[in-house]
Scaffold this motif. Structure first.
Motif, PDB file in Angstrom:
ATOM      1  N   VAL A 153       6.782   8.250  -1.364  1.00  0.00           N
ATOM      2  CA  VAL A 153       7.909   7.970  -2.248  1.00  0.00           C
ATOM      3  C   VAL A 153       8.708   6.818  -1.655  1.00  0.00           C
ATOM      4  O   VAL A 153       9.173   6.897  -0.505  1.00  0.00           O
ATOM      5  N   GLU A 154       8.866   5.750  -2.439  1.00  0.00           N
ATOM      6  CA  GLU A 154       9.558   4.572  -1.918  1.00  0.00           C
ATOM      7  C   GLU A 154      11.060   4.808  -1.845  1.00  0.00           C
ATOM      8  O   GLU A 154      11.675   5.363  -2.754  1.00  0.00           O
ATOM      9  N   ASP A 155      11.630   4.386  -0.720  1.00  0.00           N
ATOM     10  CA  ASP A 155      13.063   4.452  -0.502  1.00  0.00           C
ATOM     11  C   ASP A 155      13.582   3.027  -0.369  1.00  0.00           C
ATOM     12  O   ASP A 155      12.815   2.068  -0.367  1.00  0.00           O
ATOM     13  N   ASN A 189       8.704  13.159   6.589  1.00  0.00           N
ATOM     14  CA  ASN A 189       8.483  11.978   7.433  1.00  0.00           C
ATOM     15  C   ASN A 189       8.962  10.718   6.722  1.00  0.00           C
ATOM     16  O   ASN A 189       8.742  10.541   5.519  1.00  0.00           O
ATOM     17  N   ILE A 190       9.591   9.838   7.485  1.00  0.00           N
ATOM     18  CA  ILE A 190      10.100   8.569   6.959  1.00  0.00           C
ATOM     19  C   ILE A 190       9.434   7.421   7.711  1.00  0.00           C
ATOM     20  O   ILE A 190       9.417   7.404   8.947  1.00  0.00           O
ATOM     21  N   TYR A 201       0.826  -1.209   0.000  1.00  0.00           N
ATOM     22  CA  TYR A 201       0.000   0.000   0.000  1.00  0.00           C
ATOM     23  C   TYR A 201       0.861   1.260   0.000  1.00  0.00           C
ATOM     24  O   TYR A 201       0.679   2.168  -0.828  1.00  0.00           O
ATOM     25  N   PHE A 202       1.808   1.339   0.936  1.00  0.00           N
ATOM     26  CA  PHE A 202       2.629   2.534   1.052  1.00  0.00           C
ATOM     27  C   PHE A 202       3.578   2.692  -0.147  1.00  0.00           C
ATOM     28  O   PHE A 202       3.930   3.805  -0.523  1.00  0.00           O
TER      29      PHE A 202
END
Length: 284
Positions: free
Chosen positions: A30-32, A41-42, A22-23
């Motif tokens: 934004v995927e890291d 926020n991370i 989902y995230f």
């Protein structure tokens, strides 16, 4: 790192996978490499895992879940009519049986009464489930039980409350004990190491710790294997075909010129064939 515990393991993996998916696909995140970002926020994948892990633990140890199970015990607990026969047969051959559980006495009492109560003649009183075991320990707090453990206390089965003080006498049949440690328990029953065969379904709390720290012989119960073996047997031809195709790919790659910028066309065709096989025969 793979999570080793089995408590609601498949549920946890599914929830973690759904949340990460989902995230990772939501437009606002934004995927890291190790998580996702939302502005400043991370949210790390490790944090997602820990949140799910703690939430499942909270539900597991809360009494509401166990109360719900007891309200409809036939729905949630599978009863095997051969279980009382098995326990009696083990003891008839001179062996002793014990029940070691992390559950509280009230919950253990309800589940064992359901599992071990048989349909007797109306003229005969129902047999107490505790008579099937030589020793009974609840609130064991495994895997802590296999390390330093906790104080061993005796429980009043009529009230479910623990008696004051630490119990130090010999363990008695039809009595219920709370806590303790593997070292104390082994001394009181007079059996050590390989004298004990411990059966459990929790690979970390039951099997690894008991075998590694106290050298108990262990037997892991994996109910899911029944389904896996059935699928493997029913789809044996498919698995043999997939294995043969995979071997073919390995042979092609082994003889492939590694200086080339393009892979062999045969490999792509075989991979497509594997995908078609899986989709048509497994999912249908």
């Amino acid at each position: 790192m793979l999570y080793k515990k089995k408590i609601c393991f498949y549920l946890e993996i599914y929830l973690v996978a759904c949340l990460i998916d989902y995230f990772s696909t939501a437009a606002t995140y934004v995927e890291d490499r190790t998580g996702v970002k939302f502005g400043e926020n991370i949210l790390s994948f490790r944090a997602i895992f820990n949140d799910v892990r703690n939430s499942v633990d909270r539900v597991h140890y809360a009494t509401k879940l166990k109360e719900r199970v007891c309200e409809n015990i036939e729905k949630y607990v599978h009863k095997d009519e051969q279980l009382p026969i098995l326990l009696d047969r083990i003891r008839s051959h001179g062996a002793k049986t014990f029940l070691l559980t992390n559950s509280e006495y009230w919950y253990t009492d309800k589940l064992m009464a359901y599992l071990l109560t048989t349909d007797n003649d109306n003229n005969n009183p129902k047999r107490d489930w505790k008579s099937y075991f030589s020793y009974i320990v609840v609130d064991a707090q495994k895997p802590l039980f296999f390390a330093e453990g906790t104080t061993l206390r005796i429980i009043d089965p009529n009230t479910g409350s623990m008696k004051l003080g630490s119990y130090s006498g010999q363990l008695q049949q039809n009595e219920v004990y709370s806590g303790g440690s593997c070292e104390v328990f082994s001394k009181l029953i007079g059996s050590m190491g390989k004298d004990v065969l411990y059966v459990g379904d929790h690979i970390f709390g039951d099997i690894i710790k008991s075998k590694k720290q106290k050298a108990w012989r262990t037997m892991l119960v994996v109910p899911e294997l029944n389904h896996e073996l059935k699928v493997f047997h029913d789809k044996r031809n498919l698995f043999n075909t997939l294995e043969a195709l995979d071997t073919t790919i390995s042979d092609l790659l082994r003889s492939f010129d590694m200086t080339s910028n393009h892979g062999p066309d045969a490999v792509s065709r075989i991979k497509q064939k594997i995908q078609v096989k899986e989709n048509t025969e497994i999912y249908h």
